[in-house]
Design an enzyme around this catalytic site. Structure first.
Site, PDB file in Angstrom:
ATOM      1  N   ASN A 198       4.436   4.506   4.164  1.00 58.31           N
ATOM      2  CA  ASN A 198       5.053   3.472   3.312  1.00 58.31           C
ATOM      3  C   ASN A 198       5.663   4.134   2.088  1.00 58.31           C
ATOM      4  OD1 ASN A 198       4.165   1.333   4.883  1.00 58.31           O
ATOM      5  ND2 ASN A 198       2.494   0.737   3.533  1.00 58.31           N
ATOM      6  N   ASP A 203       0.866  -1.182   0.000  1.00 64.31           N
ATOM      7  CA  ASP A 203       0.000   0.000   0.000  1.00 64.31           C
ATOM      8  C   ASP A 203       0.903   1.232   0.000  1.00 64.31           C
ATOM      9  OD1 ASP A 203      -2.057   1.755   0.045  1.00 64.31           O
ATOM     10  OD2 ASP A 203      -2.866   1.171   1.984  1.00 64.31           O
ATOM     11  N   ALA A 208      -0.025   1.441  15.971  1.00 59.21           N
ATOM     12  CA  ALA A 208       0.024   0.449  17.038  1.00 59.21           C
ATOM     13  C   ALA A 208       0.829  -0.790  16.633  1.00 59.21           C
ATOM     14  CB  ALA A 208      -1.394   0.061  17.428  1.00 59.21           C
ATOM     15  N   GLY A 209       0.703  -1.219  15.379  1.00 57.25           N
ATOM     16  CA  GLY A 209       1.406  -2.431  14.949  1.00 57.25           C
ATOM     17  C   GLY A 209       0.636  -3.672  15.378  1.00 57.25           C
ATOM     18  N   GLY A 217      -4.164   5.358  16.160  1.00 56.87           N
ATOM     19  CA  GLY A 217      -4.318   4.189  17.038  1.00 56.87           C
ATOM     20  C   GLY A 217      -5.129   3.154  16.296  1.00 56.87           C
ATOM     21  N   ASN A 242      -7.228  -1.662   7.652  1.00 61.79           N
ATOM     22  CA  ASN A 242      -7.075  -0.765   8.803  1.00 61.79           C
ATOM     23  C   ASN A 242      -7.327   0.695   8.426  1.00 61.79           C
ATOM     24  OD1 ASN A 242      -4.836  -0.338   7.252  1.00 61.79           O
ATOM     25  ND2 ASN A 242      -3.364  -0.426   8.919  1.00 61.79           N
ATOM     26  N   HIS A 243      -7.955   0.932   7.293  1.00 67.83           N
ATOM     27  CA  HIS A 243      -8.223   2.311   6.873  1.00 67.83           C
ATOM     28  C   HIS A 243      -9.504   2.830   7.517  1.00 67.83           C
ATOM     29  CE1 HIS A 243      -5.643   1.476   3.076  1.00 67.83           C
ATOM     30  NE2 HIS A 243      -4.931   1.677   4.159  1.00 67.83           N
ATOM     31  N   HIS A 276       4.643   4.441  13.418  1.00 67.47           N
ATOM     32  CA  HIS A 276       3.511   4.866  12.579  1.00 67.47           C
ATOM     33  C   HIS A 276       2.154   4.536  13.183  1.00 67.47           C
ATOM     34  CE1 HIS A 276       2.804   0.723  11.431  1.00 67.47           C
ATOM     35  NE2 HIS A 276       1.943   1.047  10.494  1.00 67.47           N
TER      36      HIS A 276
END
Length: 505
Positions: free
Chosen positions: A354, A119, A430-431, A403, A226-227, A428
């Protein structure tokens, strides 16, 4: 014979409370050391992942993040160290949250699509308003619905921006200059955007027809995964001066955060380039530890073509976030029956998570042109850096940290120490802590939605079944991540925000 967990750990040593070093020899052919940033809570996750990998002995899709940091350290002409940030988790080739820089003047230096991700220019934009939480509470449901109606969301969502093939080429090369010309952006939006919303080396001819076909109908859409679009309120202010430069002057002030990327177009650009690079690696005899680290020499035709195509995909993502900003402004204007201008809906900043960029950094006291790969990490230039806007010259570049759904977000600022230690890069978000598949198996989507409502968050979701993949339990704690970076000195906390309404794909 594979090494045991204890043997693996003998290559990893703690340098400070929040920094570990991975010594050469951890994986074959390391040119530099590895380094990663974690606090006590995150350290457990890192080592647990390594322990599980030793137990499984390489069975399964992804390598543990620690090993991926090592494999990146073995790439040709890498400079200083392969660095992992606190939100790191295993990804394709590079771990997500892994940074690496390559010396452009070295003929062996490479660019790797796995170091940018699929992405391309997935990123975050934050827009402020002059509204307070008390203004929004009575119309919160209405506002969430209005945003959901105005912004096309979801996996197969189609854009509402009328655009033909010729204009699409322009949009790929012009980035936010295109949205400005077409009336979707305000002139000052560009000023508050990384690269001013346009990478000049973009070349639409380096984007395949298939990638364009995928991107064209998706312009101005949110996508899934996650968007998200969130209405947030200021929960804490840590640095009053930095906050005031951003136009944040009180607790409870309402902001909008938009998190999205280059949709199918960026994914296709990455996929296309991996095919081409595998051939270039054979020709140039480039050897890597993991075939997912496919790469090409920066100065080769393949390397240059990728950078030009990647820049076009990055421009597409900035256009995307700009069109969504336009939609969000319309949605607010409709609910509050006034103009976006009167609501003071200015962009605070827009960052990419990214991307690979050619930047100047000091190496052993000398300025060098480096190709910095940031995958799942954010540029964080310090105060007085020539590439950040006038408004932020004294504070350092704003860094937007999203978050997970229903948890807080942060705004940080870049520091001089980050410039020296991590090529001006910080975390960037939470991961992930749980894979998407595990999240789907372990978490019930209705439970997630109920929990959000119990927290007083209005939510609109296009694909409810995807919600559990993004449940807070699937992620590391964003506060741990941000505090680790703050403690390490690579970025500085300014503001904390909490969500009151969420729209998701």
């Amino acid at each position: 014979m594979p090494r045991t967990y204890d043997e693996e750990c003998s290559y990893i040593e703690r340098i400070t409370d929040v920094v570990y070093r991975i010594k050469k020899g951890f994986v074959p052919n390391m040119n530099v050391e590895g380094r990663f940033y974690v606090n006590t809570a995150l350290e457990k996750l890192m080592f647990e992942e390594l322990r599980n990998a030793c137990r499984l002995d390489g069975i399964g899709g992804f390598l543990p993040a620690v090993r991926q940091i090592g494999n990146v350290a073995a790439l040709p002409a890498i400079v200083n160290a392969s660095i992992g940030l606190p939100d790191i988790h295993s990804g394709y080739g590079f771990a997500i949250g892994n940074i690496a820089a390559f010396d452009v003047s070295d003929p062996d230096a490479v660019v790797s699509p796995g170091g940018v991700g699929f992405d391309i220019n997935c990123g975050v934009r934050l827009i402020r308003t002059n509204l307070s939480e008390k203004d929004v509470q009575p119309v919160k449901e209405q506002l969430a619905q209005s945003l959901f109606d105005h912004i096309p969301v979801g996996v197969g969502s189609k854009g509402i921006i009328p655009i033909g093939a010729q204009q699409f080429e322009e949009c790929l090369e012009m980035g936010m200059d295109w949205t400005l010309r077409e009336g979707y952006s305000w002139a000052e939006d560009k000023e508050h955007c990384e690269e001013y919303g346009r990478m000049l080396q973009a070349d639409a001819a380096k984007v395949s027809p298939r990638a364009k076909k995928r991107g064209l109908p998706q312009l101005g859409t949110l996508g899934a995964g996650n968007h998200y679009g969130e209405v947030q309120v200021i929960d804490e202010i840590y640095d009053e001066y930095a906050a005031s430069r951003m136009g944040i002057d009180r607790l409870g002030q309402v902001c909008i955060m938009i998190h999205c990327g280059s949709r199918g177009l960026g994914h296709q650009v990455a996929t296309d380039s991996l095919v081409v690079m595998e051939k270039a690696m054979k020709r140039d005899n480039i050897i890597v530890n993991d075939r997912q680290l496919a790469c090409a020499r920066i100065n080769s035709m393949e390397g240059q073509d990728y950078l030009k195509g990647m820049a076009a995909a990055a421009n597409f993502a900035w256009v995307n976030r700009s069109c969504m900003t336009f939609c969000a402004r319309q949605a607010f204007a409709k609910v509050f029956n006034t103009s976006p201008d009167d609501l003071d809906m200015h962009v605070i900043y827009d960052v990419s998570h990214n991307i690979a960029k050619i930047e100047e950094h000091l190496i052993n006291g000398r300025p060098k042109q480096l190709c910095v790969h940031r995958k799942g990490s954010t540029r964080a230039f310090p105060p007085h850096h020539p590439l950040i806007p006038v408004d932020y010259q004294l504070t350092g570049q704003p860094v937007l940290i999203g978050g997970t759904m229903g948890t807080c977000s942060y705004v940080l600022t870049g520091t001089e120490q980050g410039m020296n230690e991590t090529f001006a890069t910080t975390c960037h978000g939470a991961g992930r802590a749980l894979s998407r598949a595990k999240s789907r198996r372990n978490i019930d989507f209705q439970e997630v939605l109920n929990k959000m409502q119990a927290m007083g968050i209005s939510i609109r979701v296009a694909s409810p079944k995807l919600v559990m993949e993004e449940a807070p339990e699937s992620y590391k704690n964003v506060t741990d991540v941000v505090n680790t970076c703050h403690e390490a000195g690579i970025s500085k906390k300014s503001v904390k925000l909490r969500p009151i309404a969420v729209i998701k794909g």
